[in-house]
Design a protein around this motif. Sequence first.
Motif, PDB file in Angstrom:
ATOM      1  N   HIS A  98      38.161  37.341  38.697  1.00  0.00           N
ATOM      2  CA  HIS A  98      39.069  38.472  38.681  1.00  0.00           C
ATOM      3  C   HIS A  98      40.409  38.055  39.285  1.00  0.00           C
ATOM      4  CE1 HIS A  98      37.934  38.772  42.832  1.00  0.00           C
ATOM      5  NE2 HIS A  98      36.758  39.311  42.593  1.00  0.00           N
ATOM      6  N   ASP A  99      41.260  39.005  39.527  1.00  0.00           N
ATOM      7  CA  ASP A  99      42.644  38.736  39.919  1.00  0.00           C
ATOM      8  C   ASP A  99      42.791  37.941  41.206  1.00  0.00           C
ATOM      9  OD1 ASP A  99      43.415  41.112  42.233  1.00  0.00           O
ATOM     10  OD2 ASP A  99      41.622  41.379  41.042  1.00  0.00           O
ATOM     11  N   ALA A 127      38.229  42.893  30.710  1.00  0.00           N
ATOM     12  CA  ALA A 127      38.171  44.196  31.380  1.00  0.00           C
ATOM     13  C   ALA A 127      39.258  44.312  32.436  1.00  0.00           C
ATOM     14  CB  ALA A 127      36.808  44.405  32.032  1.00  0.00           C
ATOM     15  N   THR A 128      39.577  45.544  32.765  1.00  0.00           N
ATOM     16  CA  THR A 128      40.309  45.854  33.982  1.00  0.00           C
ATOM     17  C   THR A 128      39.380  46.686  34.855  1.00  0.00           C
ATOM     18  OG1 THR A 128      41.278  47.837  32.973  1.00  0.00           O
ATOM     19  CG2 THR A 128      42.581  45.812  32.876  1.00  0.00           C
ATOM     20  N   PRO A 256      43.770  45.525  38.530  1.00  0.00           N
ATOM     21  CA  PRO A 256      43.272  44.148  38.486  1.00  0.00           C
ATOM     22  C   PRO A 256      42.557  43.886  37.161  1.00  0.00           C
ATOM     23  CG  PRO A 256      42.569  45.292  40.489  1.00  0.00           C
ATOM     24  CD  PRO A 256      43.107  46.324  39.564  1.00  0.00           C
ATOM     25  N   TYR A 257      42.330  42.619  36.874  1.00  0.00           N
ATOM     26  CA  TYR A 257      41.736  42.225  35.601  1.00  0.00           C
ATOM     27  C   TYR A 257      40.581  41.249  35.819  1.00  0.00           C
ATOM     28  CZ  TYR A 257      44.424  38.078  36.696  1.00  0.00           C
ATOM     29  OH  TYR A 257      44.932  36.982  37.353  1.00  0.00           O
ATOM     30  N   TYR A 258      39.763  41.125  34.804  1.00  0.00           N
ATOM     31  CA  TYR A 258      38.735  40.090  34.735  1.00  0.00           C
ATOM     32  C   TYR A 258      39.061  39.187  33.554  1.00  0.00           C
ATOM     33  CZ  TYR A 258      34.925  41.291  38.009  1.00  0.00           C
ATOM     34  OH  TYR A 258      34.155  41.476  39.121  1.00  0.00           O
ATOM     35  N   GLY A 259      38.938  37.884  33.763  1.00  0.00           N
ATOM     36  CA  GLY A 259      39.195  36.953  32.667  1.00  0.00           C
ATOM     37  C   GLY A 259      38.387  35.681  32.808  1.00  0.00           C
ATOM     38  N   GLN A 308      49.650  37.069  29.685  1.00  0.00           N
ATOM     39  CA  GLN A 308      50.677  38.077  29.949  1.00  0.00           C
ATOM     40  C   GLN A 308      50.243  39.029  31.051  1.00  0.00           C
ATOM     41  OE1 GLN A 308      51.077  39.744  26.011  1.00  0.00           O
ATOM     42  NE2 GLN A 308      52.594  38.239  25.362  1.00  0.00           N
ATOM     43  N   ARG A 309      48.967  39.439  31.007  1.00  0.00           N
ATOM     44  CA  ARG A 309      48.435  40.353  32.027  1.00  0.00           C
ATOM     45  C   ARG A 309      48.463  39.700  33.401  1.00  0.00           C
ATOM     46  NH1 ARG A 309      48.341  43.620  34.644  1.00  0.00           N
ATOM     47  NH2 ARG A 309      46.847  45.154  35.328  1.00  0.00           N
TER      48      ARG A 309
END
Length: 329
Positions: A98-99, A127-128, A256-259, A308-309
Motif C-alpha cells: 500500500h501507500d 484498490a483504494t 491511500p492505494y494498493y498496488g 499517476q495515482r
Amino acid sequence: MFASRRSVISHILRPLAALVLTVSCGLAAAQATKPIKLMVGFPPGGGTDAVARTLAEKLKDELGVAVVVENKPGAGGQLAAQALKASPADGTVLFLSHDHTISILPLVVKNPGFDPAQDFVPVAGFATFVNALAVSAGTPAKSFNDYVAWVKTQGAGKGAVGIPAPASTPEFLVKVVGEKYKLDLVSAPYRGSAPMMADMLGNQIAAGVGSVPDFMENHKAGKVRIVAVLGAKRQASLPDVPTFTELGLGGLEDLPYYGIFAPAGTPKATIDHFGQALAKVLAMPDVNEHLTKMGLTVGFMSAQQLAQRERAYTQVWAKMIKDSGFQPQ
C-alpha cells in the motif's frame, strides 16, 4: 558452385537454428512455469497479508503458475522493498504494497535503501482504502467524541495510540487529532497491524490507527470499534461511522492505494500479462465482494494509472509532512 556452397551452409545452419530454437523454447517454458513470489512487507494475519492471499489464490489459476505469498516484515515494508530491488527483473518476484512503503517511507527516512522511481516499476493497482481510528472494546467509548472525552479523563489528556509502522500516515493522523482536540496522544509503533491488533484485543492499548481492512473483521465481531474514517465520504461498509472531515478535520480526503510493483527492468510484456490476469481476478464477483467487505474500494488500475495515482498521493503527503515540521530520520 555457389548453389552447392549455399547448400552446405544451409546444411550446417539448419540443425544449429533448430537447436537454438529448442533451447529458447525450453528456457521460455521453464520461465513460464516458475512460481511467482508475491512479497508482503507485513506479518501474517494483518490486512495486507489477507488481501495478498485472496488475490494469490485466484491469480495462480489465471496465470497457470503457483503464486506464493512471502511475508517479509520489518520497518513498515522497507525490508521487503529492499529485497524487491535486489530481485531478478523477470516477473518471478513482485511486491504487493500500500501507500506507506512506496509513497511515505521515502519522504520520512533519509536512506530507505531504495528509490521507487528508479528501482521499481508499477505493475497494476487494484484498490483504494481509508485509514481509520478504532478503539478497544475495553474502553467505554462508543463514538469518536466519546473517545476524546475519555482520553481527557486519563491523566491530563494522555493516551497511547497504536500504529502499524513509525513515521507513517497513521502517525501523522495521531498528531493531527492530538493537536485538534488538545490531547497528549503518543504514537506506539508496531511491526505491522497484526501485533497492534493483538494488543488492542488484549486491552493492552486503548486505540489504534490503521487501514479499515486491518480492523474490519474484529469491528464486525464487536471486539474493537471503528469510530472515524478518512476520506471525503462515509464508507459503504461502515455507513454509521463518520469521516474525519465531518468531525472537523479537513485535508484528509486523499485516499491511500494498493498496488503491485516489480523490479526496474522487468519486461513490459511480463507486466502486461500479469496486469491482465489481475483485471480478470478483480472482475470475479466473489473476489470483489470479499475485498469490499474487508473495507476496500476495488478498482483495477493499469501500470500507467497506478504510476499517476502514486505520484499524486506522494505530492499531497510531501506537503503535509513538510508542513508538520517532521524531519526525515
